[in-house]
Design a protein around this motif. Structure first.
Motif, PDB file in Angstrom:
ATOM      1  N   ASP A 171       0.725  -1.260   0.039  1.00 35.86           N
ATOM      2  CA  ASP A 171      -0.045  -0.005   0.073  1.00 35.86           C
ATOM      3  C   ASP A 171       1.056   1.343   0.028  1.00 35.86           C
ATOM      4  O   ASP A 171       0.576   2.210  -0.818  1.00 35.86           O
ATOM      5  N   CYS A 173       3.641   1.611  -1.203  1.00 36.53           N
ATOM      6  CA  CYS A 173       4.531   1.641  -2.751  1.00 36.53           C
ATOM      7  C   CYS A 173       3.391   2.299  -3.571  1.00 36.53           C
ATOM      8  O   CYS A 173       3.913   2.785  -4.377  1.00 36.53           O
ATOM      9  N   ARG A 174       2.304   1.822  -3.762  1.00 40.14           N
ATOM     10  CA  ARG A 174       1.262   2.217  -4.355  1.00 40.14           C
ATOM     11  C   ARG A 174       0.914   3.886  -3.985  1.00 40.14           C
ATOM     12  O   ARG A 174       0.965   4.778  -4.991  1.00 40.14           O
ATOM     13  N   GLY A 177       3.677   5.600  -5.636  1.00 41.57           N
ATOM     14  CA  GLY A 177       3.535   5.534  -7.356  1.00 41.57           C
ATOM     15  C   GLY A 177       2.458   6.622  -7.536  1.00 41.57           C
ATOM     16  O   GLY A 177       2.967   7.054  -8.598  1.00 41.57           O
ATOM     17  N   ALA A 178       1.686   6.896  -6.803  1.00 48.64           N
ATOM     18  CA  ALA A 178       0.683   8.092  -6.997  1.00 48.64           C
ATOM     19  C   ALA A 178       1.537   9.394  -6.981  1.00 48.64           C
ATOM     20  O   ALA A 178       0.804  10.300  -7.513  1.00 48.64           O
ATOM     21  N   THR A 183       8.439   2.446  -7.919  1.00 45.52           N
ATOM     22  CA  THR A 183       8.421   1.790  -6.616  1.00 45.52           C
ATOM     23  C   THR A 183       9.000   0.268  -6.402  1.00 45.52           C
ATOM     24  O   THR A 183       9.133  -0.383  -7.443  1.00 45.52           O
ATOM     25  N   HIS A 185       8.424  -3.307  -3.794  1.00 47.38           N
ATOM     26  CA  HIS A 185       7.958  -3.692  -2.906  1.00 47.38           C
ATOM     27  C   HIS A 185       8.825  -4.879  -2.210  1.00 47.38           C
ATOM     28  O   HIS A 185       9.063  -5.941  -3.117  1.00 47.38           O
TER      29      HIS A 185
END
Length: 206
Positions: A171, A173-174, A177-178, A183, A185
């Motif tokens: 999460d 990492c996401r 990314g946003a 990223t 993991h």
């Protein structure tokens, strides 16, 4: 395509261990008591409030005191005061961070942690070469909110597209990314991380 120039590490379970169950066991002699200690301190939702800067350490301790048998209060106080000393370096990632710095990469830390973070991080072999640190409790922002990644970039004048964020939470990492970062993991495979860094620093796609 921008080349990778900076690697941003999470701290807990990336550069340093964080295992609340292990910490609790170190301050009790009975497994059931260790479970009680863990549940009263590390296992409570208030621990995340501490990391977010919403509550302070005194408040966290009062909450824990209210949820543990009185006979275990001395164990609680010892654990609360000294658990950061039990956080151990993950040697391979620290070694990678030092090699990256020597090769000219920027090396940063972005962690969901309280303002006691340096009681852990100062034990990390990579600490002397870290170029900057952003801590959730100080910013009143937490991963995976993309805003905390933007804070790091603004503070240290980094271009997100030139950054790789490494975290053991998908999460988080996401969230990076946003915010426009590459990223990784992290699952303990340092070779896989190093291979991704090599690819991105040469203009390849991860």
């Amino acid at each position: 395509m921008a080349l990778l120039r900076n690697v941003i590490f999470d701290m807990g379970n990336v550069l340093m261990t964080f295992d609340g169950h292990e910490f609790a066991r170190a301050f009790t002699e009975d497994e059931k008591d260790a479970d009680l200690l863990y549940a009263a301190l590390f296992g409570r939702t208030e621990w995340a409030l501490l990391d977010s800067g919403t509550i302070d350490h005194a408040t966290m301790l009062r909450v824990a005191e209210a949820h543990i048998p009185e006979r275990l209060l001395p164990n609680l106080y010892s654990c609360f005061d000294h658990w950061p000393e039990l956080s151990r370096p993950l040697e391979e990632t620290n070694d990678l961070a030092r090699r990256l710095h020597a090769a000219g990469f920027g090396v940063y830390v972005l962690s969901n942690a309280s303002d006691r973070i340096f009681e852990q991080l100062d034990h990390a072999p990579a600490r002397p070469i870290i170029d900057g640190v952003v801590v959730s409790a100080e910013e009143r922002l937490m991963k995976p909110d993309p805003a905390i990644f933007r804070v790091l970039c603004d503070r240290y004048n980094l271009a997100p597209e030139e950054c790789l964020f490494v975290d053991d939470s998908l999460d988080n990492c996401r969230g990076a990314g946003a915010a426009g970062m590459w990223t990784h993991h992290f699952t303990g495979d340092v070779d896989a991380l190093e291979n991704q860094i090599a690819t991105l620093s040469q203009g390849g796609k991860a």
